[in-house]
Design a protein around this motif. Structure first.
Motif, mmCIF file in Angstrom:
data_model
loop_
_atom_site.group_PDB
_atom_site.id
_atom_site.type_symbol
_atom_site.label_atom_id
_atom_site.label_comp_id
_atom_site.label_asym_id
_atom_site.label_seq_id
_atom_site.Cartn_x
_atom_site.Cartn_y
_atom_site.Cartn_z
ATOM 1 N N GLU A 1 0.827 -1.208 0.000
ATOM 2 C CA GLU A 1 0.000 0.000 0.000
ATOM 3 C C GLU A 1 0.859 1.256 0.000
ATOM 4 O OE1 GLU A 1 -2.824 2.347 3.185
ATOM 5 O OE2 GLU A 1 -2.779 0.141 3.266
ATOM 6 N N LEU A 2 1.907 1.273 0.834
ATOM 7 C CA LEU A 2 2.794 2.438 0.896
ATOM 8 C C LEU A 2 3.581 2.604 -0.394
ATOM 9 C CD1 LEU A 2 4.084 1.948 4.550
ATOM 10 C CD2 LEU A 2 2.560 3.764 3.746
ATOM 11 N N ALA A 3 4.018 1.477 -0.968
ATOM 12 C CA ALA A 3 4.756 1.555 -2.236
ATOM 13 C C ALA A 3 3.881 2.152 -3.338
ATOM 14 C CB ALA A 3 5.245 0.169 -2.630
ATOM 15 N N LYS A 4 2.610 1.772 -3.368
ATOM 16 C CA LYS A 4 1.692 2.299 -4.383
ATOM 17 C C LYS A 4 1.401 3.780 -4.175
ATOM 18 C CE LYS A 4 -0.628 -2.060 -5.522
ATOM 19 N NZ LYS A 4 -1.904 -2.833 -5.466
ATOM 20 N N GLN A 5 1.588 4.261 -2.932
ATOM 21 C CA GLN A 5 1.407 5.692 -2.655
ATOM 22 C C GLN A 5 2.610 6.521 -3.088
ATOM 23 O OE1 GLN A 5 0.558 6.054 1.531
ATOM 24 N NE2 GLN A 5 -1.332 4.837 1.412
ATOM 25 N N GLY A 6 3.646 5.842 -3.580
ATOM 26 C CA GLY A 6 4.836 6.552 -4.026
ATOM 27 C C GLY A 6 5.884 6.748 -2.945
ATOM 28 N N LYS A 7 5.739 6.045 -1.809
ATOM 29 C CA LYS A 7 6.734 6.153 -0.746
ATOM 30 C C LYS A 7 8.042 5.501 -1.174
ATOM 31 C CE LYS A 7 3.673 7.735 2.311
ATOM 32 N NZ LYS A 7 3.666 9.141 2.777
ATOM 33 N N THR A 8 9.147 6.076 -0.747
ATOM 34 C CA THR A 8 10.451 5.488 -1.017
ATOM 35 C C THR A 8 10.709 4.346 -0.042
ATOM 36 O OG1 THR A 8 11.653 6.885 0.541
ATOM 37 C CG2 THR A 8 11.280 7.776 -1.694
ATOM 38 N N PRO A 9 11.657 3.455 -0.339
ATOM 39 C CA PRO A 9 11.991 2.396 0.627
ATOM 40 C C PRO A 9 12.336 2.944 2.001
ATOM 41 C CG PRO A 9 12.924 1.851 -1.491
ATOM 42 C CD PRO A 9 12.342 3.234 -1.637
ATOM 43 N N ARG A 10 13.058 4.071 2.071
ATOM 44 C CA ARG A 10 13.392 4.632 3.377
ATOM 45 C C ARG A 10 12.122 5.028 4.143
ATOM 46 N NH1 ARG A 10 18.113 6.883 5.201
ATOM 47 N NH2 ARG A 10 18.920 7.191 3.086
#
Length: 449
Positions: free
Chosen positions: A347-356
């Motif tokens: 979900e966070l990855a799809k929001q455009g969050k970086t790995p950090r």
């Protein structure tokens, strides 16, 4: 046993003080971290006093009887000072908060356990809990010059140790009375009698040298562990510390515990399930995530990136830590059944969050965790309580200096506003705080089981 009729908080709440600086391995490196917090008794007492100011039911000290961490990489995770000694220093510096310590049945003799725990219980005015655990680590047994026993032998000693310890607590009854100068009798010896119990591994003649405390005897905590561990908890525990990762698992653990407790003649929900909850707090979710990234930046990120790659099921180069995943990478992501947090990661990855940024949500933690605002923490605890997934929480903070003031000044008042916590302590003893029945000696329902 006498039925407990005093009111209790709807949500039971304790805090783990085992982590000197915090659960995060880099908490000790921040400028705000006190020097030598793992040995400075003033720092340790101040933290306990802050928890008491917040009205928490207990502070919890886990223990390991060997060096558990690589100190090249992090501060000690478990209390470095022997916890019985530690509680004897904290007890006179506090007045209401419960004091719970782990003590292994694998190395301690029942008489020693009964005597030390009773002493601190009396000194503290009836505020002690004992997390009764067997040890399993080869390093621990090596420190006592013993081979690691079989599981059967380990739990045989636990059963004998708990029963004999409780029998010793009951060897000095309240009916022995107080010292009476007028009659010249210090105590009525008819009510101070030997127990003369000998098991296959441990034994004791008794009686104990110390009278009962205000709560009779310490509250028994036990972990939700293996099948044999759950069987033991069903017989002896007043409270269980557990690590459910979601609401469904918490409800399942309560159902298992209630079923086993009923089989031995105990009441449904008589044993309180207290879930560990790892917290990183901030005034807002963004503040909490930013502070978590500050903590993460103090340590090497390669190993965490490797864990994230496993959760995501894709290859990640450490150089990509501040770059959002590509559309191709996101399209290939699939939740992993054995990794519950993978849904949140995706979900966070799809929001455009970086790995950090994704890692700052603590998704690699081995237990239930929340990185967020006070209201998010309260929402989560309330949902778990109302869904019947636990009766309360043992909180573990990632950065004590940062998170504890937010917990005391914002989270606790919000719990009170919602009617989940009373405005102050509702009694004097740990049994009062937890709503646990009175007991002195062995539980008569468990004798012969």
């Amino acid at each position: 046993m006498k039925t407990h009729s005093k009111p209790t908080h709807k949500l039971l709440l304790g805090i783990s003080n085992s982590e000197s600086y915090g659960f995060h391995p880099a908490a000790w490196r921040l400028p705000s971290a006190p020097d030598n917090a793992f040995t400075d008794i003033d720092v340790i007492i101040k933290k306990a006093q802050m928890a008491e100011q917040g009205g928490l039911d207990y502070i919890f000290y886990g223990d390991r009887v060997f060096l558990h961490e690589d100190l090249n990489e992090r501060s000690p995770l478990f209390a470095s000072i022997e916890p019985m000694v530690l509680l004897s220093a904290i007890a006179p510096a506090t007045k209401r908060i419960g004091l719970v310590t782990s003590a292994s049945t694998s190395f301690n003799e029942p008489y020693t356990l009964a005597r030390q725990l009773r002493a601190i219980d009396v000194i503290s005015g009836g505020r002690v809990g004992w997390n009764a655990i067997p040890s399993y680590e080869p390093q621990a047994f090596a420190n006592y010059g013993k081979p690691v026993p079989s599981s059967d032998k380990k739990y045989e000693r636990l059963h004998e140790s708990v029963q004999i310890t409780q029998a010793l607590w009951g060897s000095w009854q309240k009916e022995a009375g107080e010292p009476d100068k007028a009659s010249g009798r210090f105590a009525d010896m008819r009510y101070i009698q030997p127990i003369n119990l000998q098991g296959k591994q441990v034994g004791s003649y008794g009686p104990l040298q110390i009278p009962p405390s205000k709560q009779g005897q310490p509250v028994i905590f036990m972990p939700f562990a293996s099948g044999k561990g759950i069987e033991a908890a069903a017989l002896y525990a007043n409270a269980m510390v557990a690590m459910p990762s979601n609401i469904a698992e918490g409800k399942q653990q309560i159902a298992i515990m209630n079923d086993m407790a009923k089989q031995v003649g105990r009441e449904v929900n008589e044993i309180k399930l207290l879930a560990f909850l790892n917290l990183s707090l901030g005034d807002t979710e963004e503040d909490a995530v930013a502070h978590r990234m500050t903590l993460d930046s103090q340590m090497g990120m390669d190993w965490i990136m490797g864990h994230l790659a496993v959760v995501l099921g894709i290859n990640l180069d450490p150089s990509q830590i501040d770059t959002p995943l590509t559309e191709t990478q996101i399209a290939s992501l699939r939740p992993r059944l054995r990794t519950p947090q993978s849904h949140k990661v995706i979900e966070l990855a799809k929001q455009g969050k970086t790995p950090r940024q994704i890692l700052a949500y603590g998704l690699y933690e081995p237990m239930l965790n929340l990185i967020g605002s006070p209201s998010q923490a309260v929402d989560m605890m309330q949902e778990w309580l109302e869904q019947g997934a636990c009766q309360g929480f043992t909180l573990i903070l990632n950065d004590n200096q940062h998170d504890l003031p937010i917990l005391i000044e914002q989270v606790i008042p919000m719990l009170r506003e919602r009617g989940l916590r009373a405005d102050d302590y509702l009694g004097e003893t740990l049994r009062d705080h937890l709503g646990v029945d009175e007991q002195l000696g062995l539980d008569s329902r468990m004798v012969g089981k």
